[in-house]
Design an enzyme around this catalytic site. Structure first.
Site, PDB file in Angstrom:
ATOM      1  N   LYS A 184       0.805  -1.241   0.000  1.00 16.05           N
ATOM      2  CA  LYS A 184       0.000   0.000   0.000  1.00 16.05           C
ATOM      3  C   LYS A 184       0.835   1.288   0.000  1.00 16.05           C
ATOM      4  CE  LYS A 184      -3.504  -0.584  -0.635  1.00 16.05           C
ATOM      5  NZ  LYS A 184      -3.968  -1.179  -1.943  1.00 16.05           N
ATOM      6  N   SER A 185       2.064   1.183  -0.508  1.00 21.17           N
ATOM      7  CA  SER A 185       2.910   2.386  -0.530  1.00 21.17           C
ATOM      8  C   SER A 185       3.101   2.961  -1.927  1.00 21.17           C
ATOM      9  CB  SER A 185       4.283   2.070   0.070  1.00 21.17           C
ATOM     10  OG  SER A 185       4.145   1.741   1.423  1.00 21.17           O
ATOM     11  N   GLY A 186       2.578   2.246  -2.940  1.00 23.94           N
ATOM     12  CA  GLY A 186       2.758   2.714  -4.317  1.00 23.94           C
ATOM     13  C   GLY A 186       3.579   1.731  -5.150  1.00 23.94           C
ATOM     14  N   ARG A 199       5.825   4.685   2.607  1.00 24.43           N
ATOM     15  CA  ARG A 199       4.848   5.773   2.727  1.00 24.43           C
ATOM     16  C   ARG A 199       4.619   6.006   4.212  1.00 24.43           C
ATOM     17  NH1 ARG A 199      -1.233   4.396   0.490  1.00 24.43           N
ATOM     18  NH2 ARG A 199      -2.098   6.499   0.506  1.00 24.43           N
ATOM     19  N   ARG A 252      -7.966   4.704  -3.608  1.00 25.21           N
ATOM     20  CA  ARG A 252      -9.309   4.664  -3.003  1.00 25.21           C
ATOM     21  C   ARG A 252      -9.458   5.846  -2.055  1.00 25.21           C
ATOM     22  NH1 ARG A 252      -7.846  -1.062  -2.020  1.00 25.21           N
ATOM     23  NH2 ARG A 252      -9.270  -2.401  -3.167  1.00 25.21           N
ATOM     24  N   SER A 253     -10.714   6.294  -1.818  1.00 25.99           N
ATOM     25  CA  SER A 253     -10.858   7.297  -0.761  1.00 25.99           C
ATOM     26  C   SER A 253     -10.892   6.572   0.585  1.00 25.99           C
ATOM     27  CB  SER A 253     -12.070   8.196  -0.986  1.00 25.99           C
ATOM     28  OG  SER A 253     -13.145   7.430  -1.395  1.00 25.99           O
TER      29      SER A 253
END
Ligand SMILES: Nc1ncnc2c1ncn2[C@@H]1O[C@H](COP(=O)(O)OS(=O)(=O)O)[C@@H](OP(=O)(O)O)[C@H]1O
Length: 283
Positions: A37-39, A118, A248-249
């Site tokens: 989830k860091s890119g 991140r 995603r929001s």
């Protein structure tokens, strides 16, 4: 300039032709080991724009789940490359899985390691958001309940919860440094990858010994998506963004809980900055 290759059973020899011109599947030269989830998907897609990079499209999970299948199984999952091209794979769980550094070293001690990081607080929220999107919403406790020990009033962080544990980067890095020197690792700021993808890509291409082919002309900022997207890429003539599972929001989290989590991460972040020699500037 002719190459002899041992056949699968190791007994026969075959003449392949001029060395390097025939694409063959090779074990990776470089791994994108995390962090979840860091890119990591963005970085891999950006790298794939480079003609000298070939990467497995999906996460292979060889070093954490399929190691018992052997290196030949893994090699067959790689795209064919000609000599001089860099073979890559990304599986973000490698960074946090205890057994992986030793296993990667066994494959090739010269493997180059890329790590996108991140702010661990937003990373945890992103991780939670993904998990919640997969569950039926009523069956999932809220973030605040999961991140803190019950009845502790946000005072005791639950470090056994995956989304929290993964963000203690210094701890995971300590394990990798037992097997690999720091110079073989590259740390990429997930935040900078969004703000200035071309600058981050310049550094990454240098690290991998590649020509700087991927530049600002490959990117545009898509205001609707709120992220950099690609102007062109292999097999696509039209601009495109990463899929809707990327960017995603996030749900609203109690600011007090976020503050407590920031306090928790602070010493680990500082330690991580010292270890890498990079100040990532997380609040
Ligand atoms: N260009 C671009 N487009 C879309 N998304 C981008 C981009 N660059 C970085 N990001 C951020 O990547 C986050 C997802 O990280 P990963 O790809 O590492 O996730 S995963 O671990 O593979 O599931 C994703 O997290 P969320 O915003 O929480 O969805 C994004 O913030």
């Amino acid at each position: 300039m002719f190459e002899l290759q041992v056949s699968e059973d190791g007994s026969k020899y075959r003449l392949l032709g001029v060395r390097g011109l025939r694409p063959v599947r090779r074990l990776p030269d470089a791994l994108l080991i995390g962090v979840k989830k860091s890119g990591t998907r963005a970085l891999l897609e950006f790298l794939r724009l480079h003609p000298d990079v070939r990467a497995a499209g999906s996460e292979i999970h060889f070093f954490d789940r399929h190691y018992h299948k052997g290196f030949n199984w893994y090699r067959k999952k790689m795209p064919p490359t000609i000599e001089g091209q860099v073979t890559m794979e990304k599986t973000p769980s490698y960074f946090v899985t205890k057994e992986v550094p030793y296993r990667v070293k066994r494959m090739n001690p010269d493997t180059k390691l890329l790590v996108v990081v991140r702010d661990p607080v937003t990373r945890a929220v992103s991780d939670y958001t993904q998990a919640a999107s997969k569950k039926n919403k009523s069956g999932m406790l809220n973030f605040e309940c999961l991140a803190f020990v019950k009845d502790s009033g946000y005072n005791v962080v639950d470090t056994s919860w995956g989304p929290v544990r993964i963000g203690v980067y210094a701890r995971h890095l300590t394990r990798w440094l037992r097997y690999f020197p720091l110079r073989q690792m590259m740390f990429i700021s997930g935040e900078r990858l969004i703000i200035d993808p071309a600058a981050e890509m310049a550094r990454v291409q240098d690290f991998l010994g590649l020509k700087r082919v991927v530049t600002e002309k490959h990117f545009y900022f898509n205001a609707t998506k709120g992220f950099p997207c690609l102007l062109k890429s292999e097999g696509r003539s039209t601009p495109h963004c990463l899929g809707k599972t990327k960017g995603r929001s996030h749900p609203r989290i109690d600011p007090k809980a976020l503050e407590k989590l920031r306090e928790f991460y602070k010493p680990f972040n500082l330690r991580f900055y010292q270890m890498t020699g990079i100040d990532f500037g997380w609040p």
